[in-house]
Design an enzyme around this catalytic site. Sequence first.
Site, mmCIF file in Angstrom:
data_model
loop_
_atom_site.group_PDB
_atom_site.id
_atom_site.type_symbol
_atom_site.label_atom_id
_atom_site.label_comp_id
_atom_site.label_asym_id
_atom_site.label_seq_id
_atom_site.Cartn_x
_atom_site.Cartn_y
_atom_site.Cartn_z
ATOM 1 N N LYS A 34 115.128 84.178 72.373
ATOM 2 C CA LYS A 34 114.429 82.970 71.943
ATOM 3 C C LYS A 34 113.921 83.184 70.530
ATOM 4 O O LYS A 34 113.129 84.097 70.274
ATOM 5 C CB LYS A 34 113.267 82.675 72.893
ATOM 6 C CG LYS A 34 112.438 81.472 72.476
ATOM 7 C CD LYS A 34 111.386 81.139 73.507
ATOM 8 C CE LYS A 34 110.507 79.996 73.064
ATOM 9 N NZ LYS A 34 109.495 79.667 74.073
ATOM 10 N N LYS A 89 118.245 80.400 72.729
ATOM 11 C CA LYS A 89 117.479 79.204 72.384
ATOM 12 C C LYS A 89 116.932 79.314 70.980
ATOM 13 O O LYS A 89 116.370 80.364 70.657
ATOM 14 C CB LYS A 89 116.329 79.075 73.391
ATOM 15 C CG LYS A 89 115.318 78.011 73.070
ATOM 16 C CD LYS A 89 114.188 78.100 74.039
ATOM 17 C CE LYS A 89 113.130 77.105 73.626
ATOM 18 N NZ LYS A 89 111.968 77.206 74.442
HETATM 19 C C1 PBG Z 1 106.964 77.560 75.225
HETATM 20 C C2 PBG Z 1 108.264 76.873 75.062
HETATM 21 C C3 PBG Z 1 108.708 76.228 73.914
HETATM 22 C C4 PBG Z 1 109.923 75.611 74.238
HETATM 23 C C5 PBG Z 1 110.201 75.920 75.563
HETATM 24 N N1 PBG Z 1 109.158 76.724 76.054
HETATM 25 C C6 PBG Z 1 108.069 76.037 72.612
HETATM 26 C C7 PBG Z 1 107.563 77.198 71.865
HETATM 27 O O1 PBG Z 1 107.945 78.339 72.085
HETATM 28 O O2 PBG Z 1 106.722 76.932 71.027
HETATM 29 C C8 PBG Z 1 110.734 74.769 73.312
HETATM 30 C C9 PBG Z 1 111.581 73.722 73.928
HETATM 31 C C10 PBG Z 1 112.017 72.660 73.001
HETATM 32 O O3 PBG Z 1 111.705 72.644 71.793
HETATM 33 O O4 PBG Z 1 112.714 71.756 73.483
HETATM 34 N N2 PBG Z 1 106.964 78.821 75.724
#
Ligand code: PBG
Length: 325
Positions: free
Chosen positions: A196, A249
């Site tokens: 991520k 992601k």
């Molecule tokens: C939080 C989380 C995020 C997303 C999924 N889980 C945002 C972040 O890390 O700030 C992003 C999903 C999206 O932007 O569609 N743990």
Amino acid sequence: MGFPQHRPRRTRQSDAWRRLVRETRLTPEALVYPLFVVPGRAVRHAVESMPGIFQLSVDEAVKDAKAVAAAGVPAVLLFAAPAHKDGKATSATDPKGLAAQAIAAIKEACPDLILWADVCLCGATDHGHCGHVLAGGAIDNDSSIKTLAEVALNYARAGADAVAPSDMMDGRVAAIRARLDEAGLTSTPIVSYAAKFASSFYGPFREAAESAPAFGDRLSYQMDPANAREALREVLLDVEEGADLVMVKPAGPYLDVIRQVRDAVSVPVVAYQVSGEFSLIKAAAARGWIDERAAALETLTGIRRAGADLIISYFAPEVARWLRA
Ligand code: PBG
């Protein structure tokens, strides 16, 4: 031998030919749809930055889960934005908390819809970070993974079909696996947000999930967008720790990472087409600058072609309907 013996256009001459030789198929079975749950009843609050996406109270989320299942989307990913936020993420470990309630209600109404529960601390903490924060602002990795394991256990007990840790702390997959197994939940899979990245494309989501950090940023736990080798390391560590599925992601800007991960592991690979990727297409389409349907299908096909087995997308129910039409 080249032209005129070779004419690649021969197999592109009709729709029937193009369908026949198509290498990548986008099917509704590959899609997962995110749902955002908030407290209250009969709440259906539009997320301004994500046209067509709503924050839903549990009763409304049940309605949408039914509609999503009816459209042919096989799975949802649940996010909760509880009202009570504190330093310990109490709402996320509470068996009567918002996420646990939503999981139970959706599974009762739609037993065949696969429900993944996002496991993180950011939606339930007052500071909005994905782990516990020490005095001075540093993230306390090792106490965070203990809490994350309790959150995962809470969601698995509530009936989640899988838990999906999105925090990017080190060692969380092993901690969650151990905690689930100790409690007898040996059959609950872990979908790890393994690679991520610290992405600008999460902006719109933070409105939907009410999870923007109150101070600082996520650069000490989410990955540097420049690093693909490190992404592979993260993925391999998570597989070793017991991840049943791994995720990359965002998706669109990281197609090379998806391909490398697909080639390196044997577990299913999930890609998350995140909020910013969705909103860009929506915003351009609203101005008449891009064909929304064609752009959505093209991006999702590209993500599949790169190697993703499954795609989490805000377009999922619309795409499922388009593909079946
Ligand atoms: C939080 C989380 C995020 C997303 C999924 N889980 C945002 C972040 O890390 O700030 C992003 C999903 C999206 O932007 O569609 N743990």
